[in-house]
Enzyme design. Structure first.
Site, PDB file in Angstrom:
ATOM      1  N   ASP A 217      15.835  23.525  -1.064  1.00  0.00           N
ATOM      2  CA  ASP A 217      16.894  22.507  -1.044  1.00  0.00           C
ATOM      3  C   ASP A 217      17.612  22.458  -2.401  1.00  0.00           C
ATOM      4  O   ASP A 217      16.956  22.478  -3.449  1.00  0.00           O
ATOM      5  CB  ASP A 217      16.244  21.147  -0.758  1.00  0.00           C
ATOM      6  CG  ASP A 217      17.265  20.048  -0.495  1.00  0.00           C
ATOM      7  OD1 ASP A 217      18.005  20.156   0.489  1.00  0.00           O
ATOM      8  OD2 ASP A 217      17.311  19.083  -1.286  1.00  0.00           O
ATOM      9  N   GLU A 299      19.380  27.191  -0.405  1.00  0.00           N
ATOM     10  CA  GLU A 299      20.564  26.398  -0.108  1.00  0.00           C
ATOM     11  C   GLU A 299      21.321  26.266  -1.426  1.00  0.00           C
ATOM     12  O   GLU A 299      20.949  25.491  -2.298  1.00  0.00           O
ATOM     13  CB  GLU A 299      20.178  25.012   0.426  1.00  0.00           C
ATOM     14  CG  GLU A 299      21.383  24.223   0.890  1.00  0.00           C
ATOM     15  CD  GLU A 299      21.367  22.757   0.492  1.00  0.00           C
ATOM     16  OE1 GLU A 299      22.170  21.994   1.036  1.00  0.00           O
ATOM     17  OE2 GLU A 299      20.582  22.356  -0.388  1.00  0.00           O
TER      18      GLU A 299
HETATM   19  C1  NOJ Z   1      20.655  19.178   1.149  1.00  0.00           C
HETATM   20  C2  NOJ Z   1      20.103  18.721   2.462  1.00  0.00           C
HETATM   21  O1  NOJ Z   1      20.435  19.642   3.456  1.00  0.00           O
HETATM   22  C3  NOJ Z   1      20.684  17.346   2.703  1.00  0.00           C
HETATM   23  O2  NOJ Z   1      20.409  16.900   4.004  1.00  0.00           O
HETATM   24  C4  NOJ Z   1      20.133  16.417   1.658  1.00  0.00           C
HETATM   25  O3  NOJ Z   1      20.748  15.147   1.808  1.00  0.00           O
HETATM   26  C5  NOJ Z   1      20.414  16.930   0.249  1.00  0.00           C
HETATM   27  N1  NOJ Z   1      20.144  18.338   0.113  1.00  0.00           N
HETATM   28  C6  NOJ Z   1      19.591  16.196  -0.772  1.00  0.00           C
HETATM   29  O4  NOJ Z   1      18.252  16.595  -0.706  1.00  0.00           O
END
Ligand code: NOJ
Length: 576
Positions: A217, A299
């Site tokens: 993440d 991500e």
């Molecule tokens: C990316 C995640 O996909 C999202 O859902 C989240 O709110 C943020 N990162 C913060 O962790």
């Protein structure tokens, strides 16, 4: 920028290179205990469905103990399961059952921040200014005579300042702490050795339990400039605009405030790469499973142009989400450019491309593709979404399927305000409705209190018309989107061209995309308003809509194979 993956790091035939990975948003997938919220028991009961769908792996969004301020992306304990979702024993059983069905399991690690209920943050709060406990986060005194202004001008992705001021037990205001997301998600200080050691230990904890990989993440956000300098206002002095995160730019070279990402104080900094080199070493210390080593998918959606490849060097992460196609309109030139740019961006690192149309952060693509001046034409959107599925499933690389995409679900854009849970709704002062519309619980059957999702009222209301889109209904309809996905995944698995064939664009009329994957497979997608003739000498393996008399209708895609000599051009698709 270069690096050849050794076989120890996955190798050219590693399982994830051409995998179809199904994203499970735990709260909304299936509810086993009837409390209205999805859980591990629900997932376990539906694993045979996923195996039957034909996906290779599941990515499970955070299932760790959490007060759920951001749907579980606010983790209080990475080694425990949220009681709302189940127990560690259930998680272990789930991993084993998935493996028995031939499904790999990818977890979602959240290293940029913890929950404000994490034991480290509680200790930091108690220990006071200047303490070693605070050094694991970013605490600073405020600016201004009484410290009443935040330490700098950084903005939270969810809106408002990226700083919140603590209040002491005596009620007196004291230091501020940094949170790039919600105030319940304080950012960790990744220059602290304990932070690094803790996450390596968490990776081991789950690798020891057999997981096959991690989604990382906010992979581009971990490192901060220790000076915490002001960003400065965006162009024209405007503050950062509020947008749904991830619908911002990727590779566009600027942050949401318009600030250049080169030497940015908190996105895409060089220091993050050392973290991932250490994680690679942890993953590679485990014996490879058949089909390759454990994997990481990043991500990282706000990086410098060409920046994604730096995360995918041989000694770092394996793959990264490519959100680019999800930002582009339904136009042939746009989509073709998106494909080419992503393939070009990865040349030199030999990483596998990835394709994403929807996720728990994005507006579902049926709705995006169905937007017209008069509102959303769901039928049009669904027709295009079915064609888009055949497009991405024919491309080289791995494909992420977001739960419900295989049912052709649209975004629920009329949720009542009192039902909205996304922190973005509150933080934006009700300006942005947030991401709840793509998180509505799945319909499994045409009846029951929650359309088969569970026995209790679902945590977000489902539109009544979803009864007709339920798994049970689509299962019995050979023309349904579910049956299209099943057929596509079966073909993708059975035909070697999908794994090995080079992508080669083929000349096509305006508004039509056509490419070959080796000699055995051609994908044609008609994005133009007019029907287009299919090439002679080929038979239709599968199409996203009816194809007759060798003509591909508008907003339809087809997979073609060379026809045995003497066959008529085009022709009816074989029923699979
Ligand atoms: C990316 C995640 O996909 C999202 O859902 C989240 O709110 C943020 N990162 C913060 O962790």
């Amino acid at each position: 920028m270069t690096g050849q993956r050794s076989t120890a790091q996955g190798g050219p035939a590693a399982w994830w290179r051409d995998a179809v990975i199904y994203q499970i948003y735990v709260r909304s997938f299936a509810d086993g205990d009837g409390d209205g919220v999805g859980d591990l028991a629900g997932i376990r009961s539906r694993l045979p469905y996923l195996a039957g769908l034909g996906v290779d792996a599941v990515w499970i969004t955070p299932w760790f103990d959490s007060p759920m301020a951001d749907g579980g992306y606010d983790v209080a304990d990475f080694r425990a399961i949220a009681p709302l979702f189940g127990t560690l024993a259930e998680a272990e059983a789930l991993i084993g059952e998935a493996h028995d069905l031939g499904l790999r399991v990818i977890l979602d690690i959240v290293p940029n921040h913890t929950s404000d209920r994490h034991r480290w943050f509680a200790a930091a709060r108690d220990a006071g200014p200047g303490s070693p406990e605070r050094a694991r986060y970013w605490f600073r005194p405020g600016r201004g005579p009484g410290g009443e202004d935040p330490p700098n001008d950084w903005r939270s992705v969810f809106g408002g300042p990226a700083w919140t001021r603590l209040v002491g037990v005596d009620g007196a205001p004291e230091e501020w702490y940094l949170h790039l997301f919600a105030p319940e998600q304080p950012d960790l200080n990744w220059s602290h050795p304990q932070v690094r050691a803790e996450f390596e230990s968490i990776l081991r904890f789950w690798f020891d339990r057999g997981v096959d990989g991690f989604r990382v993440d906010v992979a581009h956000g971990l490192a901060k400039d220790p000076e915490l300098p002001d960003l400065g206002a965006g162009p024209g002095g405007a503050p950062a605009p509020l947008v749904k995160p991830i619908e911002g730019e990727q590779g566009g070279g600027r942050d949401l405030a318009g600030r250049d990402l080169a030497n940015h104080p908190h996105w895409d900094r060089e220091e993050v790469h050392e973290v991932y080199r250490a994680w690679r070493r942890v993953a590679d210390s485990y014996a490879p499973t058949p089909g390759g080593a454990r994997m990481f998918v990043a991500e990282a959606w706000r990086v410098r142009p060409g920046g994604l490849a730096r995360y995918l060097r041989a000694d770092e992460l394996d793959t990264a989400f490519n959100f680019d196609l999800a930002r582009r309109p339904w136009r042939a030139g746009e989509l073709r450019r998106g494909v080419q740019e992503h393939l070009a961006a990865l040349r030199g690192v030999r990483a596998t491309p990835t394709w994403v149309l929807s996720s728990h952060d994005l507006t579902r693509h049926v709705t995006r593709y169905g937007r017209t001046e008069g509102g959303v034409d769901v039928e049009l959107g669904r027709r295009r979404a079915r064609a888009a599925a055949l497009l991405v499933l024919a491309l080289p690389g791995s494909v992420y399927v977001y739960q419900g995409e295989e049912l052709g679900l649209a975004e629920v854009e009329d949720l009542p305000e009192e039902a909205l849970r996304d922190p973005m709704w509150r933080r934006s002062g009700g300006v942005l409705r947030g991401r709840d519309g793509c998180r509505v619980p799945l319909p499994w059957s045409a009846g029951g209190p929650a359309l088969g999702f569970g026995a209790g009222a679902p945590w977000l209301p489902q539109p009544p018309e979803w009864a007709g889109l339920s798994v049970a209904v689509q299962d019995g309809d050979p023309d349904s989107t579910l049956r299209l996905y099943r057929s596509a995944l079966r073909l993708r698995r059975s035909r070697p061209e999908f794994r090995r064939g080079e992508l080669c664009w083929v000349d096509s009329p305006e508004g039509v995309l056509a490419f070959d994957r080796g000699a055995g497979l051609r994908c044609v997608v008609n994005l133009s308003p007019a029907p287009c003739p299919l090439p002679a000498g080929r038979r239709v393996l599968l199409s996203s809509g009816p194809v007759a008399a060798g003509v591909l209708p508008s907003d339809t895609a087809a997979w073609l194979a060379p026809a045995p000599a003497g066959d008529a051009p085009g022709g009816e698709p074989a029923r699979l």
